[in-house]
Design a protein around this motif. Structure first.
Motif, PDB file in Angstrom:
ATOM      1  N   VAL A   1      10.431  -2.183  11.965  1.00  0.00           N
ATOM      2  CA  VAL A   1       9.326  -2.079  11.017  1.00  0.00           C
ATOM      3  C   VAL A   1       8.550  -0.806  11.327  1.00  0.00           C
ATOM      4  N   ILE A   2       8.383   0.058  10.313  1.00  0.00           N
ATOM      5  CA  ILE A   2       7.545   1.247  10.446  1.00  0.00           C
ATOM      6  C   ILE A   2       6.228   0.895   9.781  1.00  0.00           C
ATOM      7  N   LEU A   3       5.182   0.805  10.569  1.00  0.00           N
ATOM      8  CA  LEU A   3       3.956   0.116  10.156  1.00  0.00           C
ATOM      9  C   LEU A   3       2.741   1.035  10.244  1.00  0.00           C
ATOM     10  N   ASP A   4       2.100   1.285   9.104  1.00  0.00           N
ATOM     11  CA  ASP A   4       0.870   2.079   9.080  1.00  0.00           C
ATOM     12  C   ASP A   4      -0.290   1.240   9.613  1.00  0.00           C
ATOM     13  N   VAL A   5      -1.205   1.890  10.316  1.00  0.00           N
ATOM     14  CA  VAL A   5      -2.362   1.175  10.872  1.00  0.00           C
ATOM     15  C   VAL A   5      -3.466   1.019   9.830  1.00  0.00           C
ATOM     16  N   MET A   6      -3.848   2.121   9.194  1.00  0.00           N
ATOM     17  CA  MET A   6      -5.014   2.116   8.315  1.00  0.00           C
ATOM     18  C   MET A   6      -4.646   1.660   6.905  1.00  0.00           C
ATOM     19  N   MET A   7      -4.757   0.350   6.686  1.00  0.00           N
ATOM     20  CA  MET A   7      -4.500  -0.223   5.359  1.00  0.00           C
ATOM     21  C   MET A   7      -5.659  -1.131   4.987  1.00  0.00           C
ATOM     22  N   PRO A   8      -5.973  -1.234   3.686  1.00  0.00           N
ATOM     23  CA  PRO A   8      -7.046  -2.154   3.271  1.00  0.00           C
ATOM     24  C   PRO A   8      -6.629  -3.603   3.484  1.00  0.00           C
TER      25      PRO A   8
END
Length: 228
Positions: A54-61
């Motif tokens: 999983v490539i997972l962004d940190v800054m998400m709403p």
């Protein structure tokens, strides 16, 4: 057929242009790719898709990447997580790694670097998926459960195969006896630690490593494979 055929990647990011760019690039490399634009969508997709990485962004709403990472680690232990963020804060990197992320990349990044990180995670956690992995004089065929050293097939028991694969994949790193026992024999192994020494001795014999130059012992610390 590409070596990446059948390897499942999930991309989680709220920026559509990043999702599209990575999805096209990774599909072109042969991976099976699914995308999610927020944390809740990602969690709903995991059980069905069963991604390897999983490539997972940190800054998400809403549910941020840290929350998603915690969930994945609690529910899906056989998964590799690479976190992405626009923040270059040490605290963020420490938080991500401490809650279970396997790797961390700061935006902007090159596609080539991300691909290399993905390959590294697959070699380390899912070596059998890539078919054949070469590490110096070693060739590991995960599908045939076979290891060659200097083009000679080693006659290994299943446990010897798992142990040597673990040592070789992590070449250059010192692996302690407790780490080896946990990885190869399981955390609930009730036997003696000296079983590691017995198997190391057997591997050295099969490698012709009389001087312990391939599998080195660091007294009081553990073992390390050197690619010579």
């Amino acid at each position: 057929m590409k070596a990446t055929q059948g390897i499942r990647l999930m991309l989680v990011d709220d920026e559509p242009h990043i999702l599209q760019f990575l999805e096209l690039g990774l599909m072109n490399e042969g991976f099976e790719v699914r995308t999610a634009s927020d944390g809740l969508d990602a969690i709903g997709m995991v059980a069905d898709f069963k991604p390897h990485v999983v490539i997972l962004d940190v800054m998400m709403p809403g549910m941020d990447g840290f929350e998603v990472c915690r969930y994945l680690r609690a529910e899906e232990t056989e998964i590799s997580i690479i976190m992405l963020t626009a923040k270059d804060e040490v605290d963020d990197r420490v938080t991500g790694l401490s809650i279970g992320a396997d790797d961390y990349m700061v935006k902007p990044f090159s596609f080539e670097e991300l691909l290399a990180r993905i390959q590294a995670r697959l070699r380390n956690q899912f070596p059998g998926l890539l078919g054949e992995v070469r590490c110096g004089p070693f060739r590991i065929d995960g599908r045939r459960k076979e290891i060659c050293h200097k083009d000679q097939v080693l006659e290994l028991s299943p446990t010897e195969y798992e142990l040597l694969q673990y040592l070789v994949i992590n070449h250059g790193l010192v692996l302690s006896k407790p780490m080896i026992l946990d990885k190869i024999w399981g955390y609930d192994f009730g036997g003696e630690e000296n079983i590691v020494e017995v198997y190391i001795r057997s591997l050295r014999e099969k490698l012709g490593d009389k001087e312990h130059r391939i599998i080195r012992t660091l007294r009081g610390v553990g073992y390390r494979v050197d690619l010579i």
